[in-house]
Motif scaffolding. Structure first.
Motif, mmCIF file in Angstrom:
data_model
loop_
_atom_site.group_PDB
_atom_site.id
_atom_site.type_symbol
_atom_site.label_atom_id
_atom_site.label_comp_id
_atom_site.label_asym_id
_atom_site.label_seq_id
_atom_site.Cartn_x
_atom_site.Cartn_y
_atom_site.Cartn_z
ATOM 1 N N PHE A 155 0.973 4.135 -2.878
ATOM 2 C CA PHE A 155 0.752 5.538 -2.516
ATOM 3 C C PHE A 155 1.928 6.396 -3.001
ATOM 4 O O PHE A 155 1.739 7.496 -3.533
ATOM 5 C CB PHE A 155 0.580 5.654 -0.998
ATOM 6 N N TRP A 163 2.192 5.581 5.369
ATOM 7 C CA TRP A 163 2.577 5.170 4.020
ATOM 8 C C TRP A 163 3.642 6.118 3.450
ATOM 9 O O TRP A 163 4.614 5.681 2.850
ATOM 10 C CB TRP A 163 1.361 5.172 3.091
ATOM 11 N N SER A 185 0.840 -1.209 0.000
ATOM 12 C CA SER A 185 0.000 0.000 0.000
ATOM 13 C C SER A 185 0.869 1.251 0.000
ATOM 14 O O SER A 185 0.563 2.236 -0.688
ATOM 15 C CB SER A 185 -0.925 0.005 1.224
ATOM 16 N N HIS A 245 -8.137 8.812 -4.477
ATOM 17 C CA HIS A 245 -7.466 7.578 -4.073
ATOM 18 C C HIS A 245 -8.371 6.815 -3.121
ATOM 19 O O HIS A 245 -8.938 7.391 -2.168
ATOM 20 C CB HIS A 245 -6.139 7.921 -3.386
ATOM 21 N N LEU A 270 -2.247 7.413 6.002
ATOM 22 C CA LEU A 270 -1.598 8.086 4.869
ATOM 23 C C LEU A 270 -0.195 8.553 5.232
ATOM 24 O O LEU A 270 0.747 8.427 4.434
ATOM 25 C CB LEU A 270 -2.446 9.273 4.405
#
Length: 595
Positions: free
Chosen positions: A12, A117, A8, A30, A114
């Motif tokens: 990203f 990531w 992931s 997204h 987020l």
């Protein structure tokens, strides 16, 4: 589970890398509910504090626009009957409005995911990492659902050379407005917050503040809105207390944004003159003219006849004729001020300029212009008048007057748009001289520096654009000179800055011009006022490894995606409230090093 997270993070990273390489700034969606925007950081108050105008990624909730047929809002829990629904379905498409709910925050858990990531993808020690590419900073809107009431999470890379060596993580927390100053964090507490995360050997603390010097005002409890604003930003070291007044040793920068047309401006009469000029230019460009309401009750033709008769009947010299009629042509308005009368009006208007003054106040059609010019040209051809004009006049009518001195006037066809074209030239000629008169008279510039603005080698539309730039420049100079009393050296520097800016940039009243100032020159404006923004910042470390913890107090929220519960209205315009309410915003930073 770990491989899924890494996968992931890699996806990203690839999305952000792709957006970073694209020239387009179109939003990207997204995972269905996350919208990613690429923009300059100075467009968002909080982000601007740390990223300035560099490109950043903004993540927020992707919310579709809501359609409102006939202006009625549609909600998921609508109680409309079936008949109502059918009626709405048949509504005309043109009446369907798109309502923008504004930016919406993500949940704290989604925001943290987020950021994790982003951090993982930059770590060259992980299989997801690509430490040869530093991404733009990432900022995520948050919904304040955690105990700390977080409104933003942010992250930016730390690089050694071209290699990413770590990430700075930011958290922004906010409180609603309060007049209770004891509710604010103290400087000691701010320092302790910094020490919790960084354990520095030494710290520095800097202050900043912004005051409104000119803009919207409150008169008898009524807000008088103004699109123009002059604010001043202060920066200083050695902060002693929260909300302290900036010391005279501060650095101060004026932020000047002036909108033409403010009735309080000494330039208002010239603005109305420029409006008429723009009307003529727009008419030539589009083929349709929206004539302004005449300022004179007498028709343009009758005013021109009276002026010609006056010139014919007088026995004085041509120079005396001009001097005699100047007084009768000066506009008399309630907005005139001494500075306007003494500096922005000229007393040596020639024949063409005085004709322009009369015509711009009275013409209401192309026919009016043609009829007036025919009267003038006939009077020239038959030798009824021998008017004087400035030697450097460049309009078509001025050239005809020069020809009349030798009794050799060429034929002019006053058909179509030719009369409008001739009148526009007259106005451009006159107004350029008005602006030169002020700028040169006040020794703010030289003719060499005005060449770009005074050129008649470009077409008329471009001449009008350059004249508008020159007018805006004067609006800025006169506003600061009149209302702030800036000394000559500051006005001179501001003039040069504006002249340079507009040589290469389009006309833009939203542009903020900057001017460095000594605080002592404007101390009487701010020392008895309340700031609209006040901040303290604790910092340690150096270069890219510098970390900061800051507090910002503001008269309005620095965050636009959440609603703050508060019992205190905002009553701080120009410091009119004795006990202003401030919103509190705190930004904490953590440094994560990649081993």
């Amino acid at each position: 589970m770990g491989s899924k997270v890494i996968s992931s993070a890699k996806d990203f990273f690839n999305i952000l890398r792709s957006l970073q390489d694209e020239e387009s700034n179109d939003p990207f969606t997204h995972e269905e509910d996350v919208q990613i925007l690429k923009m300059n950081g100075d467009q968002i108050a909080v982000v601007n504090m740390y990223c300035g105008n560099q490109p950043v990624f903004i993540c927020q909730k992707d919310v579709p626009q809501i359609s409102e047929p006939d202006g009625r809002q549609i909600t998921e829990n609508s109680n409309c009957s079936a008949d109502d629904a059918d009626a709405d379905a048949d509504a005309d498409d043109a009446s369907v409005l798109q309502t923008d709910l504004g930016p919406q925050p993500l949940t704290i858990s989604k925001a943290r995911k987020l950021l994790s990531w982003y951090t993982l993808a930059q770590n060259g020690n992980m299989s997801a990492g690509n430490n040869n590419t530093a991404l733009h900073p990432l900022w995520v809107r948050c919904d304040m659902s955690d105990p700390a009431r977080t409104t933003w999470f942010g992250a930016e890379t730390v690089c050694v050379g071209h290699k990413v060596s770590g990430v700075k993580l930011y958290s922004v927390t906010c409180k609603g407005s309060t007049v209770d100053k004891s509710a604010f964090i103290t400087l000691d507490e701010l320092k302790q917050e910094h020490k919790k995360r960084h354990h520095p050997s030494s710290m520095g603390i800097k202050g900043s503040a912004r005051f409104n010097l000119f803009g919207s005002t409150v008169v008898e409890n009524t807000m008088i809105e103004s699109q123009s604003s002059v604010t001043v930003d202060f920066k200083w070291s050695h902060v002693e207390s929260i909300l302290e007044t900036p010391p005279l040793s501060s650095t101060a920068t004026l932020n000047i944004k002036v909108t033409s047309g403010d009735m309080r401006s000494p330039m208002f009469e010239m603005y109305r003159e420029l409006q008429f000029l723009q009307t003529l230019a727009d008419g030539l460009r589009t083929g349709e003219t929206e004539w302004m309401e005449p300022l004179e009750s007498i028709s343009a033709v009758n005013l021109t006849k009276a002026y010609l008769q006056e010139l014919q009947s007088t026995a004085k010299t041509l120079q005396d004729q001009a001097a005699k009629t100047v007084e009768s042509t000066k506009p008399k308005t309630e907005t005139d001020t001494p500075i306007f009368n003494s500096l922005l009006e000229r007393g040596e208007l020639d024949f063409v300029e005085q004709l322009w003054v009369r015509m711009r106040k009275s013409v209401t059609s192309c026919q009016d212009i043609g009829d007036c010019l025919k009267l003038v040209i006939d009077a020239l051809r038959y030798g009824d008048i021998k008017p004087w004009i400035h030697r450097d006049s460049s309009s078509s009518l001025s050239k005809l007057i020069l020809q009349s001195y030798h009794q050799q006037i060429e034929h002019v066809s006053l058909t179509g748009v030719i009369p409008v074209h001739m009148l526009l030239e007259m106005g451009l000629d006159k107004m350029r001289k008005d602006y030169i008169n002020y700028l040169i008279g006040e020794e703010l510039t030289t003719l060499n520096h005005l060449c770009y603005y005074l050129s008649t080698e470009v077409d008329l539309q471009q001449q009008v654009i350059r004249l508008r730039k020159l007018h805006h420049l004067l609006e800025i100079i006169v506003t600061c000179g009149t209302f702030l009393g800036l000394p000559y050296d500051r006005q001179f520097l501001l003039t040069q800055s504006c002249l340079q800016h507009y040589k290469t940039n389009p006309y833009d009243e939203e542009h903020e011009f900057k001017l460095q100032m000594k605080p002592a020159l404007i101390s009487h404006f701010y020392q008895s006022e309340q700031p609209v923004l006040w901040g303290a910042e604790v910092s340690s470390g150096h270069g890219p490894r510098e970390v900061r913890t800051s507090l910002q107090l503001s008269d309005r929220p620095m965050v636009d995606h959440v609603i703050f519960e508060t019992d205190y209205p905002n009553e701080t315009v120009n410091g009119d409230s004795e006990d202003p309410a401030f919103f509190s915003t705190m930004v904490c930073c953590s440094l994560v090093n990649f081993a």
